[in-house]
Design a protein around this motif. Structure first.
Motif, PDB file in Angstrom:
ATOM      1  N   GLN A  22      11.016  -8.562  57.689  1.00 34.97           N
ATOM      2  CA  GLN A  22      11.911  -9.227  56.861  1.00 34.97           C
ATOM      3  C   GLN A  22      11.375  -9.712  55.629  1.00 34.97           C
ATOM      4  N   ARG A  23       9.986 -10.239  55.900  1.00 34.62           N
ATOM      5  CA  ARG A  23       9.244 -10.729  54.483  1.00 34.62           C
ATOM      6  C   ARG A  23       8.879  -9.358  53.584  1.00 34.62           C
ATOM      7  N   LEU A  24       8.584  -8.533  54.273  1.00 35.49           N
ATOM      8  CA  LEU A  24       7.853  -7.364  53.334  1.00 35.49           C
ATOM      9  C   LEU A  24       9.172  -6.327  52.913  1.00 35.49           C
ATOM     10  N   LEU A  25      10.185  -6.570  53.334  1.00 35.38           N
ATOM     11  CA  LEU A  25      11.322  -5.552  52.882  1.00 35.38           C
ATOM     12  C   LEU A  25      11.681  -5.713  51.446  1.00 35.38           C
ATOM     13  N   PRO A  26      11.814  -6.797  51.023  1.00 34.68           N
ATOM     14  CA  PRO A  26      11.994  -6.982  49.354  1.00 34.68           C
ATOM     15  C   PRO A  26      10.917  -6.315  48.622  1.00 34.68           C
ATOM     16  N   LEU A  27       9.713  -6.401  49.052  1.00 36.38           N
ATOM     17  CA  LEU A  27       8.727  -5.928  48.331  1.00 36.38           C
ATOM     18  C   LEU A  27       8.400  -4.241  48.595  1.00 36.38           C
ATOM     19  N   MET A  28       9.238  -3.861  49.324  1.00 39.05           N
ATOM     20  CA  MET A  28       8.891  -2.289  49.731  1.00 39.05           C
ATOM     21  C   MET A  28       9.724  -1.426  48.866  1.00 39.05           C
ATOM     22  N   ARG A  29       9.156  -0.605  48.371  1.00 42.00           N
ATOM     23  CA  ARG A  29       9.860   0.562  47.368  1.00 42.00           C
ATOM     24  C   ARG A  29      10.820   1.414  48.438  1.00 42.00           C
ATOM     25  N   ASP A  30      11.455   2.460  47.709  1.00 44.62           N
ATOM     26  CA  ASP A  30      12.278   3.353  48.247  1.00 44.62           C
ATOM     27  C   ASP A  30      11.706   4.312  49.323  1.00 44.62           C
TER      28      ASP A  30
END
Length: 772
Positions: free
Chosen positions: A699-707
Motif C-alpha cells: 500500500q505504501r509502494l503503490l503510489p510510487l509505482m509506474r504502470d
C-alpha cells in the motif's frame, strides 16, 4: 674295395629317390593320390615362358622331382610349373577331380594337352573371378573329363606375390566331398566358440559399460573374419570381384593387431600404472591402423613382408610389455603374460609355416585360429576376474573385502544421517527462542558444524554410488553459471573460517549442463573446502568452457590456486581429501594435472595450483526474455537476508538486469521517490520475513509505482492462495520452496506483462485494497 661300397651306396640312394611313384593313379583301391609324390616342378623366373615353351624338350629336362606331399615355396619371383603323369583305372564310372588347396594363391592355370592342346583349360586364383570355378567349394577343384585317355599329362602354372603353399591331390568326388565336410565341421566348431565368447563379451559390456569389452568384441569379430578369409569362405560372396578377399584378409589381420594393442592398454590400465608404455602402445596401435587402411586400399603395391614384419614386431613389443607389467606387479598381468606368450609362440610358428621354413599343412590352416582362440579364452578368464568382486585382490588388512567395506560405509552413513537430522531439527527449533546475540552466534556455528558433518556423509554416499556404478538421473538441464553459484552458496553454508573465495568464469554464459550436474557441483564444493586458506589469502576458482563440438561435448576447465602448503600430491593412502578429488575427476572421465609451482621465490609456497579438465555434455540456451529487457526493468528484492533471499539473489545475478536489495521499508520508499525520473520499470520481490506486513508494504509502494511495475510476493505460508495474494494487490505469488524451479519463469511472465502495460495507452488500474 672302398670305391665299390661308395658306388653301391650312391646306387641305392638314387634308386630310393627315383623309385617313388612316377605316375598318379586312381583305381578301385586308391581313392586319393597326392600329386607331390609323382610330380616335377620348374621355376620360370622370367615369367615369359608359355606352355609350348615349357613342354618342349629343352625345358622338359629341367624339371626336378617334388618328392613331398605339401608344397611350400614361400615367396617366388616367377612362375612355378608343375608336371605330372596321371592315370584313372577305375572299373566304375566314378567322377575324379583334381583338387588344389592353395590359400590366397593369385593365379592358377591348368593345362590338359591330351584334350585341349596348348590352350589352358581353366584359369583360377584370387586374382581371377570366383565365378570361374567349375565346382563351388573350398578349394580349386577341376573335374577330369570322362573322355580323357587312360594315361594323360597335367601341367599346372602357379604365380603369386604372396607365399605359395599348395596341396594338390587327385581324388574321387566322394572323397573330396567328405574332406570338405570335415573342414566345414571343424570351422563351424571354431566359429561357434568365437560366437559364444562374443555373446558373453556383449553381456559384460552392457553390465559394465567398459570400453575394454567393446574392443575385445572387435577383436573376436576380426578373428572370425580372418579365419574365414584364410580358408577362402569369403570369395563366394564376391564372385565377380577378384582381389576383394585379399583386401578383407589384410584389413582383418591388421585390425586384430590394432584391437589387441588398444585392448592391452585397457586390460592392464597402462594409463594409470605404466604411463610411458601407454604412450608407446597408442603409437603402435595408430601405426597398425594406418597399415590396415594402406594394405586394404592397395594390397598389391606393398610387399607382404611388411605386413608380416609389422605383426611380428607388434607381438614382440606386446610380449616385452607383458613381462615388464608382470615385473611391476600390475594387477592381472599374470593372465596377460600367459596369453601373450601363447600368442607370440603360436603366431611365430604359423609365420614359419607360411614362408615354408616349418612345413606343416595343419599348422598353416588351423594353427593361427586355434592359438588366438586359446589366447582369447585366457583374456576372458582375466576379465571375469576383474569383473567379479570376490576375485578382487584389494581387501582390508583384517581380511574384509572391498565390497564389505563399502557396505559398512553405507550402513555408517545411514546411521549418522539420522542423528544429524535430529541435531539439525533441535538447532532449528532453539534458534527462534534465543534472544542473546552470543547464543545465536554459537548456535549458528553449531549449525555450520552440523552441515559439515552432512557434507562428510555425502562424500561417503558418493563413494558408494561410484562403487555401485550408479548414475543419478537429471530431469532438466541446469545453467552452468547457476550450478557454480549454487555450489558457492552451499560452500558458504559449510565454511567455518570466513574464507575469502574468488570465482571467475569465462565463456560460461548461456551454457546448460545436461548430465552429472549434482556430481560436478559436489566436486566444486569439495575443491573449495579442501583448498581454502585459513588466512586472508584468497582461493581463486577459474571456470573456463572451451569450444563445444558437434556431439555437444565441451571441456570444462577448473583452475584452483594458489594452494595452501598443507595440500600435496604425494598420497599413498586413500582419504576424503586429495584422493577423493582424484576419484571424482576419474569418475567424470576427466584429468587432474599435477601440482605445479610457478613461484619465482624458492621459499614461496603459495603459487601452486592444479588444473582439472572434465568433459561435459551441454547445449547453448537461447537468450531468455529476462535478458532481452534487461535495460527496461530492474529487479528489487525486499526483505530480511535469509537462505531464500540468497537463492533468489543468486538466480537474478545470472542475468543482465540491475539488481537492488533492501531490508528497510523506508530505504525502499526512498529508492522509489520521483517515479517520473526513473528510466526503467521495476519487478519487486517482496519476502514476507522480518516481521513486516506484506500488504501494508504494498500500500505504501503503490503510489510510487509506474504502470509497468510488477510486484511478486514470495511467502513461506504454504496455505496462502494466489487469489488471496491478488486481493491484497500483488501481481503474482510464489512459495519459498519453489524458488529454484519457478522463480525465473515467474519473472519472465511479469516482465512480459510489464512490457504490455508500458506500451498500452491505458493506465494501471488501482485496485481497492483493504486490510484483511
Amino acid at each position: 674295395m672302398l670305391h665299390r661300397f661308395i658306388l653301391l651306396f650312391l646306387l641305392c640312394a638314387s634308386n630310393i629317390a627315383w623309385g617313388k611313384a612316377s605316375i598318379a593313379i586312381i583305381d578301385d583301391t586308391h581313392a586319393t593320390f597326392n600329386i607331390g609324390q609323382s610330380a616335377f616342378y620348374y621355376i620360370d623366373e622370367t615369367k615369359n615362358l608359355s606352355y609350348r615353351d615349357i613342354s618342349s624338350d629343352e625345358y622338359s629336362k629341367r624339371f626336378r622331382p617334388l618328392a613331398r606331399d605339401y608344397l611350400q615355396f614361400g615367396i617366388v619371383q616367377g612362375n612355378i610349373w608343375i608336371r605330372t603323369e596321371a592315370a584313372i583305372q577305375t572299373t566304375s564310372q566314378t567322377p575324379v577331380i583334381l583338387d588344389i588347396s592353395a590359400p590366397r594363391l593369385q593365379q592358377l592355370d591348368l593345362f590338359l594337352p591330351n584334350l585341349y592342346g596348348n590352350q589352358a583349360q581353366i584359369e583360377l586364383g584370387g586374382a581371377r573371378p570366383y565365378a570361374n570355378l567349375p565346382i563351388e567349394g573350398l578349394s580349386y577343384a577341376y573335374p577330369i573329363p570322362s573322355n580323357i585317355s587312360p594315361v594323360f599329362t597335367i601341367y599346372i602354372k602357379m604365380s603369386s606375390h604372396l607365399p605359395i603353399n599348395a596341396n594338390i591331390e587327385l581324388k574321387t568326388l566322394s572323397e573330396a566331398t567328405k574332406d570338405s565336410q570335415n573342414e566345414i565341421l571343424f570351422t563351424g566348431l571354431l566359429i561357434g566358440i568365437l560366437l559364444t565368447l562374443f555373446i558373453c563379451n556383449v553381456f559384460f559390456f552392457i553390465k559394465t559399460s567398459h570400453a575394454m569389452y567393446l574392443i575385445y568384441g572387435f577383436m573376436l569379430a576380426g578373428i572370425a573374419v580372418l579365419h574365414l578369409t584364410l580358408h577362402d569362405h569369403i570369395s563366394q560372396f564376391f564372385p565377380n570381384h577378384p582381389g576383394t578377399p585379399e583386401r578383407i584378409y589384410n584389413l582383418a589381420s591388421l585390425s586384430c593387431l590394432t584391437a589387441i594393442v588398444f585392448f592391452s592398454r585397457l586390460y592392464l590400465d597402462t594409463k594409470r600404472h605404466l604411463p610411458t608404455m601407454d604412450k608407446v602402445l597408442l603409437l603402435i596401435g595408430s601405426i597398425n591402423a594406418l597399415f590396415a587402411v594402406a594394405f586394404t586400399i592397395m594390397p598389391d603395391k606393398i610387399n607382404i613382408m611388411i605386413l608380416s614384419a609389422t605383426a611380428v614386431a607388434t607381438l614382440v613389443l606386446l610380449t616385452f610389455h607383458a613381462i615388464y607389467a608382470f615385473v611391476k606387479n600390475v594387477p592381472y598381468s599374470g593372465y596377460y603374460l600367459t596369453a601373450r606368450i601363447l600368442l607370440f609362440t603360436g603366431h611365430f610358428a604359423w609365420i614359419l609355416s607360411v614362408y615354408g621354413v616349418l612345413p606343416s599343412p595343419v599348422l598353416l590352416e588351423w594353427g593361427l585360429t586355434i592359438t588366438i582362440i586359446l589366447e582369447a579364452l585366457i583374456h576372458f578368464t582375466g576379465m571375469i576376474a576383474q569383473t567379479t568382486p570376490l576375485l578382487q585382490k584389494y581387501a582390508h588388512r583384517r581380511g574384509y573385502s572391498q565390497a564389505e567395506m563399502f557396505d559398512l560405509l553405507s550402513d555408517l552413513s545411514s546411521r549418522l544421517r539420522r542423528q544429524i537430522n535430529v541435531i539439525g531439527g533441535g538447532i532449528a527449533h532453539l534458534k527462534p527462542a534465543l534472544k542473546s546475540v552470543e547464543a545465536r552466534i554459537f548456535l549458528d556455528s553449531s549449525q555450520i558444524a552440523n552441515n559439515n558433518i552432512k557434507g562428510l556423509i555425502e562424500r561417503v554416499d558418493v563413494l558408494t554410488d561410484i562403487k555401485d556404478n550408479l548414475v543419478s538421473e537429471q530431469a532438466m538441464p541446469l545453467a552452468l553459471n547457476k550450478l557454480i553459484d549454487e555450489a558457492h552458496e552451499n560452500f558458504l553454508q559449510l565454511d567455518q573460517d570466513d574464507t575469502t573465495l574468488s570465482i571467475n568464469t569465462d565463456n560460461t554464459e548461456q551454457v546448460e549442463v545436461l548430465q552429472n550436474t549434482a556430481l560436478i557441483k559436489h566436486l566444486i564444493e569439495v575443491l573449495a573446502q579442501e583448498f581454502k586458506h585459513f588466512s586472508d589469502q584468497a582461493l581463486n576458482l577459474n571456470f573456463i568452457c572451451h569450444e563445444i563440438n558437434r556431439e555437444g561435448i565441451t571441456m570444462l576447465e577448473i583452475q584452483c590456486g594458489p594452494l595452501p602448503t598443507r595440500v600435496h600430491n604425494q598420497y599413498s593412502h586413500f582419504d576424503l581429501g586429495m584422493s577423493y578429488i582424484q576419484l571424482l575427476v576419474d569418475h567424470l572421465n576427466g584429468k587432474l594435472i599435477d601440482l605445479n609451482n610457478t613461484a619465482t621465490d624458492e621459499n614461496s609456497q603459495y603459487h601452486r595450483s592444479i588444473n582439472i579438465q572434465i568433459p561435459i555434455r551441454v547445449h547453448l540456451r537461447q537468450t531468455q526474455p529476462l535478458d532481452q529487457f534487461a535495460d527496461q526493468f530492474d529487479i528489487i528484492l525486499f526483505g530480511q537476508s535469509d537462505d531464500y533471499m540468497q537463492k533468489a539473489q543468486a538466480l537474478t545475478n545470472n542475468h543482465s538486469h540491475k539488481v537492488e536489495q533492501f531490508s528497510e521499508l523506508e530505504a525502499l520508499i526512498g529508492y522509489f521517490q520521483r517515479p517520473d525520473l526513473r528510466q526503467s520499470g521495476s519487478i519487486i520481490l517482496v519476502f514476507d520475513n522480518g516481521g513486516h506486513i506484506p500488504h501494508v508494504t504494498l500500500q505504501r509502494l503503490l503510489p510510487l509505482m509506474r504502470d509497468e511495475d510488477q510486484c511478486l510476493l514470495i511467502s513461506k505460508n504454504v496455505k496462502m492462495s494466489l487469489d488471496y495474494a491478488q486481493k491484497l494487490g500483488f501481481d503474482d505469488l510464489l512459495s519459498c520452496a519453489d524458488i529454484d524451479d519457478h522463480l525465473e519463469s515467474r519473472l519472465t511472465k511479469l516482465i512480459q506483462k510489464g512490457v504490455r502495460l508500458k506500451s498500452s495507452p491505458l493506465s494501471r488500474i488501482k485496485a481497492l485494497r483493504k486490510s484483511p
